[in-house]
Design an enzyme around this catalytic site. Structure first.
Site, PDB file in Angstrom:
ATOM      1  N   ARG A 204      60.554  42.410  34.150  1.00 54.21           N
ATOM      2  CA  ARG A 204      59.207  42.325  34.301  1.00 54.21           C
ATOM      3  C   ARG A 204      59.334  41.412  36.036  1.00 54.21           C
ATOM      4  NH1 ARG A 204      55.214  38.163  33.215  1.00 54.21           N
ATOM      5  NH2 ARG A 204      53.064  38.736  33.648  1.00 54.21           N
TER       6      ARG A 204
ATOM      7  N   ARG B 176      37.090  33.496  39.989  1.00 59.45           N
ATOM      8  CA  ARG B 176      37.091  32.000  40.076  1.00 59.45           C
ATOM      9  C   ARG B 176      36.159  31.439  40.683  1.00 59.45           C
ATOM     10  NH1 ARG B 176      42.518  30.727  38.990  1.00 59.45           N
ATOM     11  NH2 ARG B 176      44.096  32.259  39.589  1.00 59.45           N
TER      12      ARG B 176
ATOM     13  N   LYS C 265      47.419  46.302  29.498  1.00 61.07           N
ATOM     14  CA  LYS C 265      47.482  44.978  29.088  1.00 61.07           C
ATOM     15  C   LYS C 265      46.238  44.948  28.246  1.00 61.07           C
ATOM     16  CE  LYS C 265      49.150  41.798  31.481  1.00 61.07           C
ATOM     17  NZ  LYS C 265      49.350  40.911  32.682  1.00 61.07           N
TER      18      LYS C 265
ATOM     19  N   THR D 251      53.447  36.673  25.548  1.00 61.35           N
ATOM     20  CA  THR D 251      52.895  35.403  25.903  1.00 61.35           C
ATOM     21  C   THR D 251      53.373  34.228  24.882  1.00 61.35           C
ATOM     22  OG1 THR D 251      50.858  36.515  26.828  1.00 61.35           O
ATOM     23  CG2 THR D 251      50.995  34.168  26.871  1.00 61.35           C
TER      24      THR D 251
END
Length: 479
Positions: A35, A76, A218, A276
């Protein structure tokens, strides 16, 4: 290089694993594909890494898959006059469109799509959920919130919106630029799409890619779970991205969602990657915790196609050991006496097509007669996917004349991919399958294999034939 396991290992490249020698070590340790995280990779670095992976592939003589992971929208807050502020639960705090330094009462939110979409009652999670806000009032210029939990907020912290569906697609301008660069290389096999919310998010990427790469969605947002069947149908593979999913969903619900997604992908015949923090402690320690070992084992028991290493292989102190540990766990689980009962109890019913019936029959015959291997000829990769969907108890060798197909199938459970020319006739088909099964150490003289292929030979999508063959006494000629 024969793997003694079915689940595949996806290793992320980074500062600890970017040179060719280390990539070679990771592949030899058990990494089946790599990846490249476009959040941290320039186009130049991406091209360099692709070149190094392909050099390792040439040295090893095995197809290696490459996944480019697009960053997706990074939401953000702005900056504070003093870098950070301390808030109190119960107080009000405003996010607005004023590009000014923040203070204890407000902060700039440079995302008009959030200001337009958030409604009273929606949650806003800041800094991976360390600060939780609840929207009380909202309009197109500001969101007045109540602080529910947490106290600190600082410059440029991320914003998660578990209750809000944004009216923008999953592709940002950076993602479009990265995708163009990835496609220009023409040597990347998969593209991962971050923060998918709905099936429509796949449409733009599908149009741009035009089949040149597989699309891996994802699953990180609760909105995606509401239409997961449609997303799976439009995707070529799925990744259970538990990091952001665990921020936007109650963390205790993630294991159940992981099982749900794994089983849904198995039913659909689409590869699924569990990702993860699988061996998080191995970023700085040579051995994992017992809980991490159980976590990897759970994904293997459940029948995931692949398990992924992130910072463990990209930036950790023990990248090779992390891959070796993951491979060791997988091998042990797949030899556990409980494994067959768990893995096969979830076997989906085949679709009512000739190709699915052939794959089912190949698995049943191979297991009944205790054959050494199933050998399937696959040009597009669909026959290989169907063979893996059956989760047979015998090895599956996928033979393809298309190197891109073999590389893409490197993420699929149980497939040992070999690039070879298409058979010229039925005798060549049998001889070639037997020679490769012997050469790749999946059978010895006198062993039997079962071969699935399509007639006319070399016609994609025409799998319609099974043939049982012996590996000859010379170990090369099928009889």
């Amino acid at each position: 290089m024969k793997r003694l396991r079915n689940v595949k290992i996806l290793a992320t490249l980074g500062p600890a694993s970017s040179d060719e020698a280390m990539i070679q070590k990771l592949h030899e340790a058990g990494a089946d594909l790599f990846r490249i995280n476009m959040s941290h990779s320039s186009h130049e670095l991406m091209r360099t890494l692709v070149g190094r992976i392909r050099a390792v592939e040439k040295n090893c003589g095995r197809p290696i898959g490459i996944l480019a992971d697009l960053q997706g929208p990074k939401l953000r807050v702005g900056k504070f006059a003093e870098g950070s502020v301390t808030l109190k639960p119960g107080q009000t705090f405003t996010l607005d469109d004023q590009d000014l330094p923040g203070d204890v009462n407000r902060v700039y939110l440079p995302h008009p799509e959030i200001l337009e979409a958030v409604q009273p009652g929606h949650r806003l999670l800041i800094d991976d959920g360390r600060l939780q806000l609840l929207a009380v009032e909202s309009n197109k210029t500001s969101i007045v919130c109540k602080v529910v939990s947490g106290t600190k907020i600082s410059d440029r912290k991320g914003v998660s919106l578990p209750d809000t569906t944004l009216g923008v697609g999953a592709l940002t301008e950076k993602d479009r630029s990265d995708l163009d660069a990835v496609l220009a290389v023409n040597d990347v096999d998969w593209v991962a799409l971050s923060f998918i919310q709905r099936p429509e998010d796949l449409a733009e990427v599908r149009k741009i890619a035009r089949g040149r790469v597989g699309l891996m969605s994802k699953i990180e947002k609760p909105q995606a779970l509401e239409c997961i069947d449609e997303i799976i149908e439009l995707s070529d593979a799925l990744m259970v991205a538990r990091g952001d999913l665990g921020v936007e969903m109650p963390i205790e619900s993630v294991p159940g969602i992981q099982k749900q997604l794994t089983r849904a992908c198995r039913k659909a015949g689409k590869p699924v990657v569990v990702a993860t923090q699988m061996l998080e402690s191995m970023i700085s320690a040579p051995v994992p915790t017992r809980a991490e070992v159980s976590d990897v084992a759970t994904a293997v028991f459940e029948g995931a196609d692949a398990v992924m290493l992130s910072a463990e292989s990209a930036a950790g102190d023990y990248p090779v050991e992390a891959v070796e540990t993951m491979a060791s766990i997988a091998r042990k689980v797949e030899r556990d006496p409980n494994y067959p009962g768990i893995i096969y109890s979830q076997r989906p019913q085949p679709d009512a097509t000739g190709a699915d019936a052939i794959s089912l029959a190949a698995r049943q015959i191979a297991e009944t007669l205790n054959l050494s291997a199933i050998v399937c000829y696959t040009s597009s990769g669909n026959t290989g996917l169907r063979a893996a969907r059956e989760r047979p108890q015998v090895p599956v060798i996928a033979l393809s004349p298309v190197i891109q197909t073999a590389r893409r199938l490197s993420v699929v459970w149980g497939l040992h991919c070999v690039v070879t020319q298409d058979a010229t006739d039925l005798d060549d088909m049998v001889d070639r399958a037997c020679r490769i099964a012997f050469r790749e150490e999946f059978g010895k003289p006198g062993d039997r294999i079962i071969i699935s292929a399509g007639v006319p030979l070399g016609t994609p999508g025409s799998t319609n034939m099974l043939r049982i063959a012996y590996i000859g006494s010379d170990g090369m000629t099928g009889i």
